[in-house]
Design a protein around this motif. Structure first.
Motif, PDB file in Angstrom:
ATOM      1  N   ALA A  29      36.894 -18.131  63.944  1.00 54.37           N
ATOM      2  CA  ALA A  29      37.439 -19.284  64.662  1.00 54.37           C
ATOM      3  C   ALA A  29      38.950 -19.162  64.814  1.00 54.37           C
ATOM      4  CB  ALA A  29      37.081 -20.573  63.935  1.00 54.37           C
ATOM      5  N   ASP A  30      39.608 -18.620  63.790  1.00 52.40           N
ATOM      6  CA  ASP A  30      41.057 -18.455  63.855  1.00 52.40           C
ATOM      7  C   ASP A  30      41.442 -17.439  64.932  1.00 52.40           C
ATOM      8  OD1 ASP A  30      43.712 -19.002  62.884  1.00 52.40           O
ATOM      9  OD2 ASP A  30      43.670 -16.977  62.000  1.00 52.40           O
ATOM     10  N   ASP A  31      40.703 -16.337  65.011  1.00 52.53           N
ATOM     11  CA  ASP A  31      40.978 -15.333  66.046  1.00 52.53           C
ATOM     12  C   ASP A  31      40.758 -15.914  67.442  1.00 52.53           C
ATOM     13  OD1 ASP A  31      41.636 -13.448  64.160  1.00 52.53           O
ATOM     14  OD2 ASP A  31      39.670 -12.450  64.190  1.00 52.53           O
ATOM     15  N   LYS A  32      39.691 -16.693  67.603  1.00 46.72           N
ATOM     16  CA  LYS A  32      39.415 -17.304  68.899  1.00 46.72           C
ATOM     17  C   LYS A  32      40.510 -18.303  69.269  1.00 46.72           C
ATOM     18  CE  LYS A  32      34.452 -16.737  69.121  1.00 46.72           C
ATOM     19  NZ  LYS A  32      33.160 -17.384  69.350  1.00 46.72           N
ATOM     20  N   CYS A  33      40.998 -19.019  68.290  1.00 50.25           N
ATOM     21  CA  CYS A  33      42.078 -19.979  68.522  1.00 50.25           C
ATOM     22  C   CYS A  33      43.330 -19.240  68.997  1.00 50.25           C
ATOM     23  CB  CYS A  33      42.352 -20.774  67.263  1.00 50.25           C
ATOM     24  SG  CYS A  33      43.610 -22.040  67.461  1.00 50.25           S
ATOM     25  N   GLN A  34      43.631 -18.110  68.367  1.00 55.17           N
ATOM     26  CA  GLN A  34      44.783 -17.307  68.765  1.00 55.17           C
ATOM     27  C   GLN A  34      44.601 -16.737  70.169  1.00 55.17           C
ATOM     28  OE1 GLN A  34      45.533 -14.394  65.731  1.00 55.17           O
ATOM     29  NE2 GLN A  34      46.208 -15.930  64.246  1.00 55.17           N
ATOM     30  N   ARG A  36      42.796 -18.100  72.591  1.00 53.62           N
ATOM     31  CA  ARG A  36      42.954 -19.212  73.539  1.00 53.62           C
ATOM     32  C   ARG A  36      44.435 -19.560  73.719  1.00 53.62           C
ATOM     33  NH1 ARG A  36      38.136 -20.973  71.135  1.00 53.62           N
ATOM     34  NH2 ARG A  36      39.249 -22.237  69.615  1.00 53.62           N
ATOM     35  N   ALA A  37      45.195 -19.511  72.645  1.00 55.06           N
ATOM     36  CA  ALA A  37      46.631 -19.771  72.732  1.00 55.06           C
ATOM     37  C   ALA A  37      47.310 -18.699  73.594  1.00 55.06           C
ATOM     38  CB  ALA A  37      47.252 -19.819  71.339  1.00 55.06           C
ATOM     39  N   LYS A  40      46.498 -19.405  77.165  1.00 52.62           N
ATOM     40  CA  LYS A  40      47.290 -20.534  77.659  1.00 52.62           C
ATOM     41  C   LYS A  40      48.705 -20.090  78.003  1.00 52.62           C
ATOM     42  CE  LYS A  40      48.793 -25.191  76.505  1.00 52.62           C
ATOM     43  NZ  LYS A  40      48.835 -26.253  75.513  1.00 52.62           N
TER      44      LYS A  40
END
Length: 93
Positions: A29-34, A36-37, A40
């Motif tokens: 989840a942390d990698d996916k969050c990074q 997505r950031a 963006k």
């Protein structure tokens, strides 16, 4: 191709690769969050570059139009009809 166009193409490819990687990835989840950031940030930069390119294109277009006959825009060729002529044209009988 100028530097701005190359940057736009690079950002498009990077954004597509990031979203593709996100779709296929079984990352944490942390990698996916990074990711997505990153997408963006890339999207914001791409939007900024596209606005710059559009402004540049608009300036070039305005300059090209203003160079014609030394006028900014061609003079329109209007024809005014009186109300009587307009009704005669609409009803020939």
């Amino acid at each position: 191709m100028d530097e701005l166009e190359r940057k736009i193409e690079l950002l498009k490819k990077s954004l597509a690769a990031t979203w593709s990687s996100l779709a296929k990835s079984s990352s944490s989840a942390d990698d996916k969050c990074q990711m997505r950031a990153q997408a963006k940030r890339c999207s914001e930069e791409l939007r900024r570059c596209l606005l710059i390119a559009e402004a540049k294109h608009t300036r070039e277009h305005v300059k090209a139009v203003s160079d014609q006959d030394g006028r900014t825009l061609p003079k329109p060729n209007f024809r005014f009809l009186s109300t009587g002529a307009a009704t005669e044209a609409a009803d020939p009988a």
